[in-house]
Design a protein around this motif. Structure first.
Motif, PDB file in Angstrom:
ATOM      1  N   UNK A 149      53.596  47.067  52.336  1.00  0.00           N
ATOM      2  CA  UNK A 149      52.125  47.069  52.354  1.00  0.00           C
ATOM      3  C   UNK A 149      51.591  48.498  52.547  1.00  0.00           C
ATOM      4  N   UNK A 150      52.082  49.127  53.605  1.00  0.00           N
ATOM      5  CA  UNK A 150      51.669  50.506  53.883  1.00  0.00           C
ATOM      6  C   UNK A 150      52.024  51.417  52.731  1.00  0.00           C
ATOM      7  N   UNK A 205      49.841  50.904  49.646  1.00  0.00           N
ATOM      8  CA  UNK A 205      48.512  51.512  49.797  1.00  0.00           C
ATOM      9  C   UNK A 205      48.591  53.033  49.700  1.00  0.00           C
ATOM     10  N   UNK A 206      49.605  53.621  50.346  1.00  0.00           N
ATOM     11  CA  UNK A 206      49.766  55.079  50.293  1.00  0.00           C
ATOM     12  C   UNK A 206      50.032  55.504  48.849  1.00  0.00           C
ATOM     13  N   UNK A 245      48.970  53.977  46.085  1.00  0.00           N
ATOM     14  CA  UNK A 245      47.676  53.922  45.378  1.00  0.00           C
ATOM     15  C   UNK A 245      46.864  55.169  45.693  1.00  0.00           C
ATOM     16  N   UNK A 246      46.865  55.540  46.985  1.00  0.00           N
ATOM     17  CA  UNK A 246      46.066  56.693  47.415  1.00  0.00           C
ATOM     18  C   UNK A 246      46.549  57.973  46.746  1.00  0.00           C
ATOM     19  N   UNK A 247      47.858  58.182  46.721  1.00  0.00           N
ATOM     20  CA  UNK A 247      48.388  59.425  46.141  1.00  0.00           C
ATOM     21  C   UNK A 247      48.076  59.492  44.650  1.00  0.00           C
ATOM     22  N   UNK A 264      45.637  58.007  43.120  1.00  0.00           N
ATOM     23  CA  UNK A 264      44.192  58.217  42.978  1.00  0.00           C
ATOM     24  C   UNK A 264      43.820  59.684  43.198  1.00  0.00           C
ATOM     25  N   UNK A 289      40.531  51.404  44.415  1.00  0.00           N
ATOM     26  CA  UNK A 289      41.239  52.678  44.528  1.00  0.00           C
ATOM     27  C   UNK A 289      40.730  53.504  45.700  1.00  0.00           C
ATOM     28  N   UNK A 346      41.881  52.365  49.784  1.00  0.00           N
ATOM     29  CA  UNK A 346      43.192  52.854  50.216  1.00  0.00           C
ATOM     30  C   UNK A 346      43.245  54.382  50.321  1.00  0.00           C
ATOM     31  N   UNK A 347      42.542  55.054  49.402  1.00  0.00           N
ATOM     32  CA  UNK A 347      42.554  56.515  49.430  1.00  0.00           C
ATOM     33  C   UNK A 347      41.878  57.043  50.695  1.00  0.00           C
ATOM     34  N   UNK A 348      40.724  56.471  51.031  1.00  0.00           N
ATOM     35  CA  UNK A 348      40.024  56.900  52.243  1.00  0.00           C
ATOM     36  C   UNK A 348      40.886  56.621  53.476  1.00  0.00           C
ATOM     37  N   UNK A 349      41.548  55.464  53.476  1.00  0.00           N
ATOM     38  CA  UNK A 349      42.404  55.076  54.602  1.00  0.00           C
ATOM     39  C   UNK A 349      43.562  56.047  54.739  1.00  0.00           C
ATOM     40  N   UNK A 350      44.166  56.410  53.608  1.00  0.00           N
ATOM     41  CA  UNK A 350      45.280  57.368  53.584  1.00  0.00           C
ATOM     42  C   UNK A 350      44.810  58.728  54.110  1.00  0.00           C
ATOM     43  N   UNK A 409      34.322  57.922  41.959  1.00  0.00           N
ATOM     44  CA  UNK A 409      35.229  57.682  43.091  1.00  0.00           C
ATOM     45  C   UNK A 409      34.859  58.443  44.368  1.00  0.00           C
ATOM     46  N   UNK A 436      51.330  46.926  61.393  1.00  0.00           N
ATOM     47  CA  UNK A 436      50.369  47.842  60.765  1.00  0.00           C
ATOM     48  C   UNK A 436      49.484  47.137  59.746  1.00  0.00           C
ATOM     49  N   UNK A 437      50.073  46.221  58.976  1.00  0.00           N
ATOM     50  CA  UNK A 437      49.290  45.515  57.963  1.00  0.00           C
ATOM     51  C   UNK A 437      48.204  44.672  58.624  1.00  0.00           C
ATOM     52  N   UNK A 465      45.438  46.832  59.956  1.00  0.00           N
ATOM     53  CA  UNK A 465      44.567  47.226  58.851  1.00  0.00           C
ATOM     54  C   UNK A 465      43.584  46.106  58.533  1.00  0.00           C
TER      55      UNK A 465
END
Lengths: 262, 275
Positions: A1-2, A5-6, A8-10, A12, B75, B78-82, B155, B184-185, B188
């Motif tokens: 899961x983590x 998401x990471x 997707x972030x990278x 993006x 998109x 998750x990017x903001x969270x990262x 975005x 962690x999930x 979140x």
């Protein structure tokens, strides 16, 4: 899961950064057409950009208009921000909304409304029309940025200054203004960039005579993807980097700087 | 009212006059023009709704805006969270990938996508050179191109508000959740997302709001069928010189914007429009 998401972030973030990292190398290409990665490096597109009167003339006009917009929007916006932050009156929320509305109303709507006005006045194709229209879009940003700086200002400093015998003007120049100066400079930078980048309203009212840099690029993009546009884009990106760096430095020194989103 | 009580408002006067003359008055005249058709005040509006062509453009505009908003949420969150998890250590990533494109004009970014996705663009050159395809793929001048360009431009408007809300969450809440046995999930899902909801909502509304007024990206990256309401307005004004009908379309767009903005203000407050 983590990890998903990471991931997707990278992806993006790479997607977001990609265009800048394609446009910059293209602008230094030695090839006569778009070739990536460029086989050789040269400054030919920059040379063409600076030598062509079409491009340099458009750039000069854009700089002139942007400087005018900076001056006019600060002149109108800074006093307005003072009243909006400090005066208490009924309908203040409504007035704030009015001040924000030029950047909230879709640009195409403002563009045709302003185009109808200037067309009726026979003003289409005049740099002055562009200056006035761009100021419309810069004003909300100036008001928001200066108002945020003012909100963080401790007014007891002004009272202290006046109780020590300074007049209103002296207090403004020696106490208030130095404290909000980072906000005012940021506001000026954003006003400049707003005008320098503006295309939609410009498209309608620039006519054949007041061709700014974005208008010139727009015409070029529609005809052919000439790498001269990449050179022009890289120069504009350089200006954006400069403004970003300046804003960051001012923010570190003074805090309280907020940038409007639209 | 005594004149003296108006004095604090005096500094507002020049800006108000300016907005009145160059913004409010032209908009009011545009609205008046939209109701000024020769064959009845609502003729332009009737024409917009009765013609399948224009109705299709209106539908297309909202459909595209909705699709783009959805992709931006999927998109952007998750990017903001990262990025929030990096806690400033990689702040440069944020600046280079999110804020710099944010400050670069839409025209430049759209041009970049033409250079990347075009017939002789970067992607097709790579695909042809490696033999993955034998002919260039049509990546622009179609709906795909419009989506890529619009998502790229919009975005940052999604990432920035969500990022600022997420970095504002008290970190002890995460520790509390973990010490109570949450994975962690689950942290979140039950802590981060609910607390970020205002940021997600404001980002999504902002993206949708800007998307319905898009002009440059559909014009350059779209195909013949990818016409948004802004493009239609431009054609009506410049090519067909039909100011009244263009005004009616513009007023519809304006009303849609006002409704979204009122919603935004009611739910979140307009001061969320800054970073």
């Amino acid at each position: 899961m983590r990890a998903v998401l990471a991931g997707i972030a990278v992806v993006t973030l790479l997607f977001l950064a990609l265009p800048v990292f394609v446009v910059l190398p293209l602008s230094f290409s030695a090839s006569p057409y778009l070739e990536f990665p460029p086989a050789g490096l040269s400054l030919q597109w920059y040379a063409r950009y600076f030598e062509s009167p079409k491009w340099s003339g458009a750039t000069l006009l854009s700089v002139e208009i942007a400087l005018g917009v900076t001056a006019l929007s600060l002149l109108l916006g800074v006093p307005a921000a003072f009243s909006l932050v400090r005066a208490e009156f009924r309908g203040k929320g409504l007035l704030l909304a009015l001040f924000m509305s030029p950047i909230i109303v879709p640009y195409i709507v403002t563009a045709i409304a302003v185009y109808f006005l200037f067309a009726r006045l026979g003003f289409v194709g005049s740099p002055l029309a562009l200056l006035l229209a761009h100021t419309l879009l810069a004003l909300p940003k100036v008001v928001v940025i200066v108002a945020a700086a003012l909100k963080g200002f401790d007014r007891t400093l002004e009272r202290a200054s006046m109780s020590l015998g300074a007049g209103r003007l002296t207090t403004f120049y020696r106490v208030t203004y130095p404290s909000i100066r980072p906000g005012v400079i940021t506001a000026g930078l954003f006003a400049f960039l707003t005008s320098f980048d503006e295309l939609i309203i410009t498209m309608f009212i620039s006519g054949a005579t007041a061709v700014t840099l974005p208008k010139r690029m727009w015409d070029a993009v529609r005809l052919e993807i000439d790498p001269t546009i990449a050179a022009a884009s890289s120069l504009i990106i350089a200006i954006a980097v400069f403004i970003l760096t300046a804003t960051e430095l001012l923010r570190q020194r003074a805090g309280r700087i907020r940038i409007p989103m639209a | 009212m005594r004149l003296g009580s108006l004095r604090p408002l005096l500094p507002l006067a020049p800006a108000l006059v300016f907005l009145g003359v160059f913004f409010v008055q032209p908009l009011a005249r545009m609205v008046a023009l939209s109701f000024g058709a020769a064959d009845g005040p609502f003729a332009h509006y009737v024409r917009a709704v009765e013609s399948p062509v224009y109705l299709k453009v209106l539908g297309m505009t909202f459909q595209t805006a909705l699709g783009v908003t959805l992709i931006c949420v999927l998109l952007g969150v998750p990017t903001a969270w990262f990025l929030a998890g990096l806690r400033g250590r990689l702040g440069t990533v944020l600046v280079v990938a999110v804020i710099l494109p944010f400050l670069t004009s839409i025209l430049i970014r759209t041009y970049a996508w033409m250079a990347i996705l075009g017939r002789n663009g970067v992607v097709n050159q790579v695909l042809l050179a490696t033999g993955l395809t034998s002919a260039p793929l049509p990546l622009i001048h179609n709906t795909f191109g419009v989506y890529v360009g619009m998502v790229h431009v919009l975005l940052p408007f999604m990432v920035l508000p969500v990022y600022s809300v997420m970095t504002g969450i008290d970190p002890t809440l995460f520790r509390a959740a973990q010490s109570l046995g949450a994975t962690p999930a689950r942290t979140l899902r039950t802590v981060v997302l609910p607390l970020s909801l205002p940021g997600i909502a404001s980002g999504a509304l902002l993206v949708f709001l800007i998307a319905i007024g898009f002009y440059i990206t559909p014009a350059l990256l779209g195909g013949v069928g990818d016409v948004m309401i802004s493009n239609l307005i431009e054609v009506q004004v410049i090519e067909l010189l039909n100011w009244g009908f263009a005004s009616a379309l513009a007023f519809v767009l304006l009303l849609a914007t006002v409704v979204i903005m009122l919603l935004f203000d009611r739910v979140l407050g307009l001061d969320r429009l800054t970073v």
